[in-house]
Design a protein around this motif. Sequence first.
Motif, short mmCIF file in Angstrom:
data_model
loop_
_atom_site.label_atom_id
_atom_site.label_comp_id
_atom_site.label_asym_id
_atom_site.label_seq_id
_atom_site.Cartn_x
_atom_site.Cartn_y
_atom_site.Cartn_z
N GLY A 134 -92.58 10.45 -17.77
CA GLY A 134 -91.64 9.73 -16.60
C GLY A 134 -91.57 8.40 -16.73
O GLY A 134 -90.93 7.64 -15.82
N LEU A 135 -92.27 7.68 -17.98
CA LEU A 135 -92.13 6.23 -18.09
C LEU A 135 -91.13 6.02 -19.53
O LEU A 135 -91.58 6.63 -20.30
N LEU A 136 -90.02 5.01 -19.04
CA LEU A 136 -89.45 4.58 -20.27
C LEU A 136 -89.83 3.46 -20.63
O LEU A 136 -89.49 2.31 -20.07
N TYR A 137 -90.32 3.27 -22.03
CA TYR A 137 -90.92 2.03 -22.36
C TYR A 137 -89.81 1.24 -23.18
O TYR A 137 -89.02 1.89 -24.04
N GLY A 138 -89.88 0.13 -23.39
CA GLY A 138 -88.91 -0.85 -24.04
C GLY A 138 -88.59 -2.11 -23.11
O GLY A 138 -88.79 -2.06 -21.98
N ARG A 139 -88.25 -3.07 -23.82
CA ARG A 139 -87.98 -4.38 -23.23
C ARG A 139 -86.63 -4.14 -22.48
O ARG A 139 -85.56 -3.47 -23.00
N GLY A 140 -86.58 -4.48 -21.04
CA GLY A 140 -85.39 -4.96 -20.44
C GLY A 140 -85.09 -3.64 -19.52
O GLY A 140 -83.99 -3.69 -18.55
N GLY A 141 -85.32 -2.37 -19.76
CA GLY A 141 -84.98 -1.34 -18.94
C GLY A 141 -85.12 -1.46 -17.34
O GLY A 141 -84.47 -1.18 -16.67
N ALA A 142 -86.50 -1.86 -17.26
CA ALA A 142 -86.90 -2.21 -15.61
C ALA A 142 -86.61 -3.45 -15.28
O ALA A 142 -86.35 -3.70 -14.00
N ASP A 143 -86.52 -4.48 -16.16
CA ASP A 143 -86.16 -5.82 -15.83
C ASP A 143 -84.96 -6.43 -16.43
O ASP A 143 -84.95 -7.34 -17.35
N ASP A 144 -83.41 -6.23 -15.83
CA ASP A 144 -83.31 -4.99 -14.93
C ASP A 144 -81.95 -4.29 -15.47
O ASP A 144 -81.39 -4.23 -14.69
N GLY A 145 -82.19 -3.83 -16.76
CA GLY A 145 -80.80 -3.11 -17.24
C GLY A 145 -80.49 -1.81 -16.50
O GLY A 145 -79.35 -1.57 -16.45
N TYR A 146 -81.37 -1.17 -15.64
CA TYR A 146 -81.18 -0.33 -14.92
C TYR A 146 -80.29 -0.40 -13.78
O TYR A 146 -79.50 0.34 -12.87
N ALA A 147 -80.10 -1.73 -13.27
CA ALA A 147 -79.77 -2.10 -11.98
C ALA A 147 -78.21 -1.85 -11.74
O ALA A 147 -77.84 -1.25 -11.02
N ILE A 148 -77.42 -1.92 -12.94
CA ILE A 148 -75.93 -1.73 -12.57
C ILE A 148 -75.80 -0.20 -12.55
O ILE A 148 -74.95 0.45 -11.86
N TYR A 149 -76.50 0.55 -13.33
CA TYR A 149 -76.31 2.24 -13.34
C TYR A 149 -76.83 2.76 -12.07
O TYR A 149 -76.09 3.51 -11.45
N ALA A 150 -77.82 2.07 -11.24
CA ALA A 150 -78.46 2.56 -10.18
C ALA A 150 -77.65 2.26 -9.15
O ALA A 150 -77.27 2.66 -8.19
N SER A 151 -76.96 0.94 -9.09
CA SER A 151 -75.85 0.65 -8.17
C SER A 151 -74.90 1.38 -8.09
O SER A 151 -74.54 1.98 -6.95
N LEU A 152 -74.10 1.90 -9.19
CA LEU A 152 -73.05 2.78 -9.50
C LEU A 152 -73.17 4.17 -8.75
O LEU A 152 -72.62 4.82 -8.09
N THR A 153 -74.61 4.50 -9.10
CA THR A 153 -75.07 5.62 -8.73
C THR A 153 -75.00 5.99 -7.17
O THR A 153 -74.75 6.96 -6.67
N ALA A 154 -75.91 4.86 -6.65
CA ALA A 154 -75.82 4.90 -5.10
C ALA A 154 -74.47 5.02 -4.42
O ALA A 154 -74.20 5.69 -3.44
N ILE A 155 -73.54 4.10 -5.05
CA ILE A 155 -72.12 4.16 -4.41
C ILE A 155 -71.60 5.72 -4.59
O ILE A 155 -71.06 6.58 -3.45
N LEU A 156 -71.61 6.24 -5.89
CA LEU A 156 -71.13 7.75 -6.13
C LEU A 156 -71.94 8.72 -5.17
O LEU A 156 -71.28 9.74 -4.71
N ALA A 157 -73.31 8.51 -4.97
CA ALA A 157 -73.96 9.39 -4.35
C ALA A 157 -73.36 9.56 -2.71
O ALA A 157 -73.38 10.76 -2.09
N LEU A 158 -73.06 8.29 -2.11
CA LEU A 158 -72.33 8.30 -0.75
C LEU A 158 -71.12 8.92 -0.84
O LEU A 158 -70.68 9.82 0.05
N ASP A 159 -70.25 8.82 -1.73
CA ASP A 159 -68.79 9.20 -1.65
C ASP A 159 -68.85 10.62 -2.05
O ASP A 159 -68.14 11.32 -1.39
N LYS A 160 -69.86 11.18 -3.13
CA LYS A 160 -69.85 12.61 -3.39
C LYS A 160 -70.20 13.41 -2.18
O LYS A 160 -69.97 14.67 -1.89
N GLN A 161 -71.03 12.76 -1.10
CA GLN A 161 -71.32 13.50 -0.01
C GLN A 161 -70.60 13.26 1.28
O GLN A 161 -70.81 13.63 2.44
N GLY A 162 -69.61 12.23 1.17
CA GLY A 162 -68.67 11.97 2.12
C GLY A 162 -69.26 11.25 3.24
O GLY A 162 -68.96 11.23 4.41
N ILE A 163 -70.15 10.34 2.99
CA ILE A 163 -71.00 9.53 3.75
C ILE A 163 -70.39 8.14 3.73
O ILE A 163 -70.21 7.48 2.59
#
Length: 491
Positions: A134-163
């Motif tokens: 459950g841990l993804l090791y390596g430089r930058g993944g947590a600080d914070d390369g994931y941010a743009i991917y998580a941000s779009l996923t949050a938007i998509l999650a709302l839109d897919k559920q009609g929220i």
Amino acid sequence: MNARDPLLPLQPDESAALAAFAERTWDEEIVPALTQYIAIPAKSPMFDADWQKNGYIERVVRDAATWVEGKKVAGLKLEVIRLEGRTPVIYFEVPATKPGSTDTICLYGHLDKQPEFNGWRSDLGPWTPKYENGLLYGRGGADDGYAIYASLTAILALDKQGIPRPRCVGIIEACEESGSFDLPAYIDLLRPRLGNVALVVCLDSGAGNYDQLWLTTSLRGNVTGTLKVEILTEGIHSGDASGLVPSSFRIMRQVLDRLEDSKTGELLPQSFHCQIPGDRVEQAKATAAILGDEVWKRFPWACGADGGPSLPTTTDPVQSLINRTWKPTLSVTGVDGFPELKNAGNVLRPYTAFKLSLRLPPLVDGNEAAQKLKTLLEDNAPYNAKVTFHADGRVGAQGASGWNAPSLATWMEDALHAASQAHYGAPCGFIGQGGTIPLMGMLQQGFPQAQMMVCGVLGPKSNAHGPNEFLHVPYGKRLTAAVAQVMAACP
């Protein structure tokens, strides 16, 4: 799409749907994308002077932009903006799905990375991604390369559920680890396009544990730079010169004694301190009650003189939290002028240079502190040595100011606790962080009425900037769903 009443809070089945979407997207798309991202040494400009020629920053920006565009979010507009001589910025916007909404949610992250550092586990490395338990090791993944991917996923999650949700814009920079000295020019350029920012979501921060949502309430400022002491033009036999030629290292110690009490670590100039707001002290007490001794035990202490672990400056949990968030501190993060031990002959070295990192309390102006630090260190040098301090960054922005969060609106506080309960089964925690995110101060000045959701995946032992940095993927999944839920609650 907007059949549900946008004024109603999310129901348990809707929260569950957000969580399921976030988990599936992380497993199928985000972890693979971050695995590729970690393998690219996209070091921040401060650590890669040839960043333009090397093209690593350009590659991670292009990869992230391509991923976002591939999601086919309705109405999405994305642009990679480039100003001459500056690192690029990804800017995207997505129209509102909430009827009558005139507000904007601004989502922030960065794609540049810290340098390699040493001490990585033998099967790990900064540019060698590995997914384990459950841990993804390596430089930058947590600080914070994931941010743009998580941000779009949050938007998509709302839109897919009609929220329904307000309009969303994203700012993803590539200079944060260098103090964001490129960012103000982009913020000035983009300000007319941002709209009425009601909520800022920043995914570049940390968590007190992995058991609940954590909101960052303050960030320290920072001044970094190189302090150099020169006493000779070349090295001299130590038997011939020592006792007559003063050691550059001893002069360095005297100069640093103006700044720091070496016995206690206390910073001596009062201008580098500030009054700690009473509500932050009370929050520290509440957080200490949750985390206890883990506030200091979570660090990788070396074995001490008596065989037990080395000790921190304090073992009091409340004071520990205050020390790492509201006290100015000095760290020496690099040295020059020293040969390796195997090549260290009997030579009096001509100079000593230290890379300094001065963490500042949230309410101290970073640029003013940089100027005061330079004067303090350079004036009246012992033995008339040549002492110079060169702060990092650009002229006029040589120090990054900290940030103290505005008071929470009722809707925001309710949404944070509801999201934390829904996705973690515990109320939201509140914690100050010792790091620096320069954008937060810029946005708070530009949008003083905006609420600030500063959070992240950097929990215990995640070790951003150091060896064995990891991203706690299960926490990232829940954080993504929690962010989506808070976004839905934005008026």
